[in-house]
Design an enzyme around this catalytic site. Structure first.
Site, PDB file in Angstrom:
ATOM      1  N   SER A 186      -9.684  -0.589   6.882  1.00 29.75           N
ATOM      2  CA  SER A 186      -9.230  -0.271   5.878  1.00 29.75           C
ATOM      3  C   SER A 186      -8.627  -1.844   5.708  1.00 29.75           C
ATOM      4  O   SER A 186      -8.070  -1.861   3.959  1.00 29.75           O
ATOM      5  CB  SER A 186      -8.007   0.392   5.858  1.00 29.75           C
ATOM      6  OG  SER A 186      -9.330   2.455   5.787  1.00 29.75           O
TER       7      SER A 186
ATOM      8  N   SER B  27      -9.366   1.605   2.793  1.00 28.05           N
ATOM      9  CA  SER B  27      -8.879   2.482   2.005  1.00 28.05           C
ATOM     10  C   SER B  27      -7.508   1.833   1.436  1.00 28.05           C
ATOM     11  O   SER B  27      -7.298   2.468  -0.174  1.00 28.05           O
ATOM     12  CB  SER B  27      -7.511   3.424   2.625  1.00 28.05           C
ATOM     13  OG  SER B  27      -7.322   2.823   3.726  1.00 28.05           O
TER      14      SER B  27
ATOM     15  N   LYS C  49       0.842  -1.439  -0.142  1.00 31.63           N
ATOM     16  CA  LYS C  49       0.051   0.479  -0.264  1.00 31.63           C
ATOM     17  C   LYS C  49       1.147   1.203  -0.105  1.00 31.63           C
ATOM     18  O   LYS C  49       2.132   1.237   0.385  1.00 31.63           O
ATOM     19  CB  LYS C  49      -0.664   0.042   1.442  1.00 31.63           C
ATOM     20  CG  LYS C  49      -1.712   0.663   1.539  1.00 31.63           C
ATOM     21  CD  LYS C  49      -2.397   0.909   2.836  1.00 31.63           C
ATOM     22  CE  LYS C  49      -3.634   2.082   2.592  1.00 31.63           C
ATOM     23  NZ  LYS C  49      -4.826   1.895   3.920  1.00 31.63           N
TER      24      LYS C  49
HETATM   25  N1  GLN Z   1     -13.171   4.014   6.012  1.00 29.97           N
HETATM   26  C1  GLN Z   1     -12.871   4.707   7.303  1.00 29.97           C
HETATM   27  C2  GLN Z   1     -12.035   5.845   7.476  1.00 29.97           C
HETATM   28  O1  GLN Z   1     -12.357   6.515   6.477  1.00 29.97           O
HETATM   29  C3  GLN Z   1     -11.046   3.632   7.741  1.00 29.97           C
HETATM   30  C4  GLN Z   1      -9.940   4.423   6.877  1.00 29.97           C
HETATM   31  C5  GLN Z   1      -8.819   3.589   7.489  1.00 29.97           C
HETATM   32  O2  GLN Z   1      -8.646   2.357   7.815  1.00 29.97           O
HETATM   33  N2  GLN Z   1      -7.498   3.587   6.899  1.00 29.97           N
HETATM   34  O3  GLN Z   1     -11.445   6.872   8.221  1.00 29.97           O
END
Ligand code: GLN
Length: 492
Positions: free
Chosen positions: A178, A154, A79
């Site tokens: 994410s 994400s 990532k």
């Molecule tokens: N979707 C969640 C957010 O927008 C989690 C993001 C993540 O785990 N990096 O904060």
């Protein structure tokens, strides 16, 4: 044999038996990237030329006996929020579009020590804020099961690349879901380790008290293997734990007899898609047939988790992202005339809408007039969430929930409504708030053929318990053998 359909443990066997060489494997992956990337758009940076060269070098060293690591020559994708020396680390942001990290993240260093080959940096929501990978500054990654759907986020690039067979496994990061949510949307396995099990050094910080790095893989065995490689104390991350190292493949017993499974009713209530619910219920029945003890219970603080998460995560983000000021590194606005203007213009031009929304929200909840009402309250609720989980784990070995209330949604369907997007984290955020480990495994598909994910939550540092439970169900369901992504759609 289709090389890019094999798991890492299968690749290891083929290397050992000399059915395959390292260059065979790397070439197969590069061909696959060349074939599928135009549809899936999972990579921010591909490192295929470098990978080709490394494959030959490593193969030579292995044949001369100079190195004999079990993982030598296995490819991976990372990532794009983990620092890779000499290679761009963009966080999918204009702010870091040309940022080349001068050092490797600890997890990356660990992979390099094993002579694992990095095939590239994977797309994500900007600074890991989002649940669909649509907030990337560069591109929208598509779901290999239906190209008109999001891959989740994400870590959407990581999950889509694994599902599409463009990398055999990948690293993601999980602040509120994410790793698990995109894994569930893409029909792969995603593990968020206990807070402190894996070093965060070199991971670009979003919300430091919640962030964890973890594996996204094709199966549970590979998840254990990759966790073996990345877990462990690191003096460069003072929150990393000094627990003794264990071999996570040893716990995979294919047996859940007597395992106590708690099913929190709040996670099966209104708002959870019926097909998701039905698939989960089927999986729970399977556990029962395999000898596990199932009990429904109430985890009602979970109702406040989402609000708590968005206060804490935004507060920490607003502080962490203060370093991107146009001076130290990253994007600098061209025509700023004063110091203040450099800050203002660089940040206005360098950050996308969602990141700005979080910084503003975070600054607001930390401001002196609102601190008690929001931030302090959220920390108090965080303690309640932790306590309720502690209590639950006095009774249960694992807790089972859906990973997400729905399957993957259409591209563009939630970007105009941030609250809708936030709701897709409703099942995952509690785990980060409490610092627990959780894994998402595919447990079926819906009537449109989209994968459904099941989340298994464990007590702190009980990765072995959830890995074994996940493995046992995987052996029964045989998801990978029964379902494969179709790459259909893609007109828009
Ligand atoms: N979707 C969640 C957010 O927008 C989690 C993001 C993540 O785990 N990096 O904060």
């Amino acid at each position: 044999m289709n090389i890019t359909e094999l798991t890492v443990h299968e690749l290891q066997q083929k290397l050992k038996s000399k059915e395959l060489t390292i260059p065979d494997i790397v070439r197969a992956y590069i061909d696959r990237i060349n074939e599928k990337e135009k549809d899936v758009q999972a990579f921010v940076t591909t490192l295929t030329d470098e990978a080709n060269k490394q494959a030959k070098d490593i193969e030579e060293k292995v044949s001369k006996g100079e190195i004999n690591g079990e993982f030598a020559g296995i490819p991976i994708g990372i990532k794009d929020n983990m620092c890779t020396k000499g290679v761009k680390t963009t966080c999918s942001s204009k702010m870091l579009e040309n940022f080349i990290a001068p050092y490797d993240a600890t997890v990356v260093e660990k992979l390099n020590d094993e002579n694992i080959i990095n095939l590239g940096k994977l797309n994500m929501d900007e600074f890991a804020m989002g649940g669909s990978t649509e907030y990337s500054y560069f591109k929208k990654t598509r779901n290999p099961w239906n190209l008109n759907k999001v891959p989740g986020g994400s870590s959407g690039g990581s999950a889509a690349a694994v599902a599409a067979g463009m990398v055999p496994w990948a690293l993601g990061s999980d602040t509120g879901g994410s790793i698990r949510q995109p894994a569930s949307f893409c029909g792969v396995v995603g593990l968020k380790p206990t807070y402190g099990l894996v070093s965060r050094y070199g991971l670009v910080a979003f919300a430091s008290s919640l962030d964890q790095i973890g594996p996204i893989t094709k199966d549970v065995y590979d998840s254990s293997l990759l966790l073996n490689l990345i877990a462990g104390q690191d003096e460069k991350d003072t929150t990393s734990s000094d627990r003794e190292k264990v071999d996570y493949t040893k716990c995979l017993k294919n047996d859940v007899k007597g395992l106590k499974i708690g099913v929190p009713k709040e996670f099966f209530a209104e708002g959870i898609n019926e097909e998701v619910k039905a698939s989960l219920e089927k999986a729970i029945t399977t556990y029962k047939k395999l000898g596990a003890e199932i009990e429904e219970f109430s985890l009602d603080v979970a109702n406040y988790s989402l609000a708590t998460y968005y206060i804490i995560a935004c507060a920490e983000a607003s502080s962490n992202l203060g370093r991107f000021d146009g001076i130290r590194y990253g994007y600098r606005a061209k025509d700023a005339k004063s110091l203040k203007e450099i800050f203002k213009k660089s940040r206005s031009e360098g950050f996308g809408t969602e990141v700005k929304r979080r910084i503003i929200l975070g600054t607001y909840v930390l401001s002196s007039g609102y601190y008690d009402a929001y931030y302090k309250k959220a920390q108090q609720v965080r303690t309640l969430v932790m306590k309720q989980f502690e209590k639950a784990f006095e009774k249960y070995d694992i807790i089972v929930t859906p990973t997400s209330p729905t399957v993957a949604f259409d591209i563009g369907s939630k970007t105009s409504n941030p609250l809708e997007m936030y709701l897709s984290d409703i099942c995952t955020v509690s785990v980060n708030i409490a610092g627990l480990p959780a894994i998402s495994i595919p447990c079926g598909v819906d009537s449109q053929g989209m994968p459904i994910g099941m989340q298994l939550i464990g007590n702190k540092f009980c990765e072995e318990t959830i890995l074994n439970a996940a493995y046992t169900l995987e052996q029964k369901i045989k998801f990978r053998e029964n379902y494969q992504p179709t790459f259909k759609g893609g007109a828009n």
